[in-house]
Design an enzyme around this catalytic site. Structure first.
Site, short mmCIF file in Angstrom:
data_model
loop_
_atom_site.label_atom_id
_atom_site.label_comp_id
_atom_site.label_asym_id
_atom_site.label_seq_id
_atom_site.Cartn_x
_atom_site.Cartn_y
_atom_site.Cartn_z
N LYS A 61 0.80 -1.24 0.00
CA LYS A 61 0.00 0.00 0.00
C LYS A 61 0.82 1.28 0.00
O LYS A 61 0.34 2.35 0.39
CB LYS A 61 -1.01 0.04 1.17
CG LYS A 61 -1.78 -1.22 1.39
CD LYS A 61 -2.28 -1.89 0.15
CE LYS A 61 -3.39 -1.20 -0.58
NZ LYS A 61 -3.75 -1.98 -1.82
N HIS A 122 6.70 -7.31 -2.43
CA HIS A 122 6.56 -6.67 -1.12
C HIS A 122 7.57 -7.27 -0.14
O HIS A 122 7.52 -6.99 1.06
CB HIS A 122 5.15 -6.88 -0.56
CG HIS A 122 4.06 -6.11 -1.26
ND1 HIS A 122 4.25 -4.85 -1.77
CD2 HIS A 122 2.76 -6.44 -1.52
CE1 HIS A 122 3.11 -4.44 -2.32
NE2 HIS A 122 2.21 -5.38 -2.18
N SER A 152 -4.20 2.84 4.80
CA SER A 152 -4.46 2.21 3.51
C SER A 152 -4.47 0.69 3.65
O SER A 152 -5.32 0.01 3.07
CB SER A 152 -3.40 2.66 2.50
OG SER A 152 -3.64 2.09 1.25
S1 PPS Z 1 -0.62 -2.89 -3.29
O1 PPS Z 1 -1.86 -3.69 -3.09
O2 PPS Z 1 0.31 -3.05 -2.16
O3 PPS Z 1 0.02 -3.15 -4.57
O4 PPS Z 1 -1.14 -1.39 -3.25
P1 PPS Z 1 -0.31 -0.10 -3.73
O5 PPS Z 1 -0.52 0.09 -5.17
O6 PPS Z 1 1.08 -0.16 -3.22
O7 PPS Z 1 -1.01 1.06 -2.92
C1 PPS Z 1 -2.36 1.40 -3.05
C2 PPS Z 1 -2.49 2.82 -2.52
O8 PPS Z 1 -1.94 3.73 -3.50
C3 PPS Z 1 -2.97 4.60 -3.93
N1 PPS Z 1 -2.78 4.94 -5.33
C4 PPS Z 1 -2.52 6.20 -5.76
N2 PPS Z 1 -2.36 7.35 -5.09
C5 PPS Z 1 -2.15 8.47 -5.82
N3 PPS Z 1 -2.09 8.49 -7.17
C6 PPS Z 1 -2.23 7.35 -7.88
N4 PPS Z 1 -2.16 7.38 -9.21
C7 PPS Z 1 -2.46 6.13 -7.17
N5 PPS Z 1 -2.66 4.84 -7.55
C8 PPS Z 1 -2.85 4.14 -6.40
C9 PPS Z 1 -4.26 3.82 -3.68
O9 PPS Z 1 -5.37 4.65 -3.71
C10 PPS Z 1 -3.93 3.23 -2.32
O10 PPS Z 1 -3.91 4.23 -1.30
P2 PPS Z 1 -5.17 4.65 -0.41
O11 PPS Z 1 -4.63 5.60 0.63
O12 PPS Z 1 -5.73 3.41 0.22
O13 PPS Z 1 -6.13 5.33 -1.32
#
Ligand code: PPS
Length: 309
Positions: A61, A122, A152
């Site tokens: 996340k 991860h 998150s």
């Molecule tokens: S995972 O399942 O571990 O692969 O998830 P990961 O992609 O690392 O993290 C998901 C969080 O990143 C946010 N996210 C973004 N934030 C800003 N801009 C963009 N383009 C974007 N894409 C993904 C996503 O909303 C999750 O954060 P939270 O705070 O839950 O919204």
């Protein structure tokens, strides 16, 4: 092509639905991992990448999907259609993920792809297969401030029906501080890569920097990958990777992972995408306890995290 692959990935998950459940965690070298991963540890650990492969490493996340999309667009010179060829986990396999058949594991997807590949993990630094370092693979690490990362992850554990039950919020904070969630301690994770970043030529990025100035960070990734794209293409990539655009894009919003794995009616994968959302969740008392513990766990390093921008 994109539709077929999307469907086949989705269908594989639907076919496996009867055997999907919230898997227990089993420690591997002190790191709690989903039992499916722990039971396949020998083959994951033996994976040998090609020197041209790129590793995208994060604590869950922290901004993995966002970074995967930026990298794919950079490689494809900003060609949005090319990056819609398949959903994120098919274009950029998740190294250690394993699930009941016929869901393809990360290793199976990688076996059927030619290098250079974008590989997501991860795993904390000390569990990354040694072949990545022996072959001097480029590695992008993305870190996100602990409090937003925790929030998150909490929502993710509510909606990802293969992860252990998150339980109540209060107890979840404690589990995070004790490093008991899947993939272990956030503190050890961010420190492990930080300490190795120079020796291993790791590009260490922060989610908050990406939010603050996405153009600057896209350019930083471009230079690290020895790519050169025009200013116009950079602008397009920034636009295509906004939270809003990626939430609308079926190839990036994880609609390819249907219930019974991701139940997006509980919480969407693209949930909020903000810095500072922790303030809507931590009580002042929880924040105080967390901050005191944070100081102790992070006393040996000075990683410039920001909880607000
Ligand atoms: S995972 O399942 O571990 O692969 O998830 P990961 O992609 O690392 O993290 C998901 C969080 O990143 C946010 N996210 C973004 N934030 C800003 N801009 C963009 N383009 C974007 N894409 C993904 C996503 O909303 C999750 O954060 P939270 O705070 O839950 O919204």
């Amino acid at each position: 092509m994109a539709k077929e692959e999307d469907l086949s990935y989705k269908e594989a998950i639907l076919k496996a639905s009867a055997s999907i459940s919230r898997y227990p965690l089993i420690p591997i070298k002190g790191v709690p991992l989903m039992s499916y991963i722990a039971n396949n540890w020998d083959s994951i650990s033996a994976f040998c990448p090609d020197p041209s492969d790129l590793l995208i490493a994060t604590y869950p996340k922290a901004g993995t999907t966002w970074t995967q999309e930026i990298v794919d667009l950079l490689i494809h010179n900003g060609d949005a259609e090319a990056c819609k060829r398949a959903p994120t986990p098919v274009r950029s396999p998740f190294l250690e993920i394993c699930a009941p058949p016929p869901i393809p594991s990360g290793l199976e997807l990688l076996k059927n792809m030619d290098p250079p590949r974008m590989i997501k993990t991860h795993l904390p630094f000390h569990l990354v297969p040694s072949g990545f370092w022996e072959n001097k693979c480029k590695t992008i690490y993305v870190a996100r401030n602990a409090k937003d990362n925790l929030v998150s992850y909490y929502y993710f554990d509510c909606m990802n029906l293969t992860q252990p039950e998150p339980g109540p919020w209060e107890g979840y904070i404690q589990k995070f501080m004790r490093g008991e969630l899947s993939w272990g301690s956030w503190y050890d994770h961010v420190k492990g890569y930080w300490e190795e970043r120079e020796k291993k030529n790791i590009l260490y990025l922060f989610y908050e920097d990406m939010k603050e100035n996405p153009r600057r960070e896209v350019e930083r990734i471009m230079r690290y990958l020895d790519l050169s794209v025009s200013d116009e293409v950079i602008s397009r990539i920034v636009e295509l990777t906004t939270f809003k655009k990626m939430k609308e894009n079926p190839m990036t919003n994880y609609s390819c992972v249907p219930p019974p794995v991701f139940d997006q009616s509980i919480s969407p994968f693209m949930r909020k995408g903000e810095v500072g959302d922790w303030r809507n969740h931590f009580t002042p008392e929880q924040s105080k306890i967390f901050d005191e513990d944070y100081k102790k766990q992070m006393k040996d390093v000075n990683i410039p995290f920001r909880t607000l921008i």
